[in-house]
Design an enzyme around this catalytic site. Structure first.
Site, PDB file in Angstrom:
ATOM      1  N   HIS A 230       7.826   4.741  -6.204  1.00  0.00           N
ATOM      2  CA  HIS A 230       6.760   5.102  -5.267  1.00  0.00           C
ATOM      3  C   HIS A 230       7.199   4.941  -3.813  1.00  0.00           C
ATOM      4  CE1 HIS A 230       2.360   4.653  -3.898  1.00  0.00           C
ATOM      5  NE2 HIS A 230       2.429   5.827  -4.477  1.00  0.00           N
ATOM      6  N   LYS A 232       8.897   5.500  -0.112  1.00  0.00           N
ATOM      7  CA  LYS A 232       9.083   6.601   0.843  1.00  0.00           C
ATOM      8  C   LYS A 232      10.003   6.080   1.943  1.00  0.00           C
ATOM      9  CE  LYS A 232       4.736   7.361  -0.911  1.00  0.00           C
ATOM     10  NZ  LYS A 232       3.957   6.407  -1.701  1.00  0.00           N
ATOM     11  N   ASP A 237      21.641   7.837  10.105  1.00  0.00           N
ATOM     12  CA  ASP A 237      22.811   7.233  10.786  1.00  0.00           C
ATOM     13  C   ASP A 237      22.814   5.712  10.710  1.00  0.00           C
ATOM     14  OD1 ASP A 237      23.677   9.753  11.434  1.00  0.00           O
ATOM     15  OD2 ASP A 237      22.831   9.729  13.455  1.00  0.00           O
ATOM     16  N   HIS A 411      -5.243   7.423   2.585  1.00  0.00           N
ATOM     17  CA  HIS A 411      -4.083   7.105   1.751  1.00  0.00           C
ATOM     18  C   HIS A 411      -3.249   5.973   2.343  1.00  0.00           C
ATOM     19  CE1 HIS A 411      -0.123   8.138  -0.283  1.00  0.00           C
ATOM     20  NE2 HIS A 411      -0.962   8.157  -1.308  1.00  0.00           N
ATOM     21  N   LYS A 413      -1.751   2.385   3.410  1.00  0.00           N
ATOM     22  CA  LYS A 413      -1.634   1.095   2.716  1.00  0.00           C
ATOM     23  C   LYS A 413      -1.280   0.050   3.769  1.00  0.00           C
ATOM     24  CE  LYS A 413       0.341   4.472  -0.107  1.00  0.00           C
ATOM     25  NZ  LYS A 413      -0.745   4.842  -0.941  1.00  0.00           N
ATOM     26  N   ASP A 418      -5.521 -11.290  12.230  1.00  0.00           N
ATOM     27  CA  ASP A 418      -5.562 -12.141  13.423  1.00  0.00           C
ATOM     28  C   ASP A 418      -4.717 -11.676  14.613  1.00  0.00           C
ATOM     29  OD1 ASP A 418      -7.109 -13.664  11.741  1.00  0.00           O
ATOM     30  OD2 ASP A 418      -5.570 -15.183  11.371  1.00  0.00           O
TER      31      ASP A 418
END
Length: 493
Positions: A230, A232, A237, A411, A413, A418
């Protein structure tokens, strides 16, 4: 006489078929029983998970067993993403040099040390971070950065489509590969099932490399479909990194009518943490492609590669592995427990176990302003109703729950506490992300980035409808039935 023989023959065939059917029925029940015994005594599963699968295997023994084979098996764990001894020595040398310059802030030392102890998640304090919450802004910056690549491009996405935005990225990768840039593209077999593999031939023809994580042996059958990569990740470089919630597809630009505007969060960053993200990619790549990549070349031990102190950060990855530590889940728990003033969470899924639920309840009972934002519509019906179950439970403890705009899809996450620490990455607030998927998150120690994330959350509230306890208690009977069924099977969603 011939008619009698024919009837007798037909009766014998029917009896034989009945015997075969009875034999197969008994056999599948025995296999299912052994499967349940194996789950109880051999595998480390939660009681809820065992109960859910027992019900499925009992109610629909034949179909249930096939479903179990596809999405219910535990992984035969091995050191899939292990780092070799020679590489460990290079890492130790590199980390020693950085630690001489990186002073761990006293106020966050418990959080930082906890993450460093669990896995290879070193603290880096020389990072520069830009945050993106809009698809167009993110992809514009990604395309611009890819065009600037000089030496290497490493890309890993759960979903990669060869639609308009996917084709633009592939065109750049092909052009860069032609010009001698080392290009690697890794995609998940199930997540990227709509990717036309033929379009990758052009990239390979000019020297680019592609890899498929847990490939299917048939187009629509994958015995490892329960365990998905899952992550991404983009690393350019070995100096520029991207990580977050966006995949590659036109829907992430708001072009899918079903979802509407796509609200997500991604970061671009520079600094020493980029090399840790690259290390994560190359370990995944080495497992998926069996290419004998030497990871030690990623870490160039020289003073010029270390920037000035700016923003502290740790790259944390998790997935089914030998330790079963569930690093990102524990990191989320640590953040929840550390919150003193506020705790803001965004996640498309809210399917939590008792440890997370109890920590959230305790935080709210301790006076922390706990707010959770989930989608106003679901991408999967069962998941949407399961979200409501857990949301309703948390409402009773004073936790505020928000449903994002029903004409859009949330979508992102993210967690922020604080104005001190925030997490942005690929892991949802659900059991699947914690225990079954391979995930990666950036845990960021920065007042400015945390405030930016808090501001984005508060801005999103204006597009939300608050789910109050009164509204939840007045839900219809049909909704209650859907919730009950969804909760029953929530541990395997």
């Amino acid at each position: 006489y011939e008619i009698r023989l024919s009837l007798v023959g037909s009766e014998m065939c029917i009896r034989d078929r009945n015997k075969v059917f009875k034999f197969l029925t008994v056999l599948i029940h025995i296999i299912n029983l052994l499967t349940i015994v194996y789950m109880i005594f051999k595998e480390r599963r939660s009681p809820n998970n065992i109960i859910a699968w027992t019900l499925i295997l009992y109610i629909a023994p034949f179909i249930g067993f096939i479903v179990f084979l596809l999405v219910g098996r535990k992984m035969n764990k091995s050191n899939m993403f292990g780092i070799k001894d020679a590489e460990v020595k290079v890492l130790e040398k590199y980390n020693r040099q950085l630690k001489e310059r990186s002073q761990i802030p006293v106020e966050n030392i418990d959080m930082i040390m906890a993450l460093e102890t669990m896995d290879y998640s070193p603290y880096r304090n020389d990072n520069e971070i830009c945050m993106y919450s809009d698809g167009k802004e993110f992809f514009d910056e990604l395309l611009k950065s890819l065009n600037k690549a000089k030496k290497s491009i490493n890309i890993e996405f759960y979903i990669f489509k060869n639609d308009e935005i996917g084709t633009k990225i592939l065109d750049i990768l092909e052009e860069k590969a032609k010009n001698g840039v080392e290009v690697r593209l890794l995609y998940d077999s199930v997540g990227s099932r709509l990717l036309n593999r033929d379009v990758l031939k052009k990239l390979k023809a000019v020297g680019g490399k592609t890899g498929e994580f847990f490939p299917s042996w048939l187009k629509f059958i994958n015995l490892n479909m329960n365990f998905r990569n899952h992550r991404k990740i983009v690393v350019i470089d070995n100096k520029v990194g991207f990580v977050g919630g966006f995949n590659v597809g036109d829907e992430y630009l708001g072009k899918n009518k079903k979802f509407g505007y796509w609200r997500d969060t991604h970061i671009k960053f520079k600094g020493s943490a980029v090399k840790d993200l690259n290390l994560r990619f190359l370990a995944d790549w080495r497992y998926a492609t069996k290419e004998d990549v030497d990871l030690s070349h990623v870490l160039e031990v020289s003073d010029e590669n270390i920037g000035e102190p700016n923003t502290g950060m740790q790259i944390v990855s998790s997935g089914p592995n030998l330790s079963d530590r569930y690093e990102i889940k524990l990191a989320y728990l640590k953040m929840i427990q550390r919150a003193k003033e506020y705790l803001y969470i965004q996640s498309p899924y809210l399917i939590i176990d008792k440890s997370i639920a109890d920590s959230l309840k305790l935080a709210s009972a301790s006076g922390v302003d706990v707010r959770i934002m989930i989608p106003g519509k679901g991408d999967h019906p069962f998941v949407y109703w399961a979200n409501l179950v857990y949301a309703g439970e948390l409402l009773e403890y004073g936790i505020k729950i928000y449903h994002y705009d029903k004409n859009a899809f949330l979508h992102a996450k993210t967690i922020v506490i604080d104005d001190k620490i925030c997490s942005i990455g690929t892991a949802n607030m659900d059991t699947r992300s914690f225990e079954l998927n391979f995930e990666v998150n950036a845990f960021i120690y920065s007042e400015s980035i945390s405030k930016q994330q808090r501001n984005e959350f508060e801005k999103d509230i204006s597009k939300c409808e608050e789910l109050t306890l009164e509204k939840y208690q007045n839900r219809s009977r049909i909704v209650k039935i859907k919730e009950s069924l969804s909760r029953l099977f929530s541990d395997i969603l």
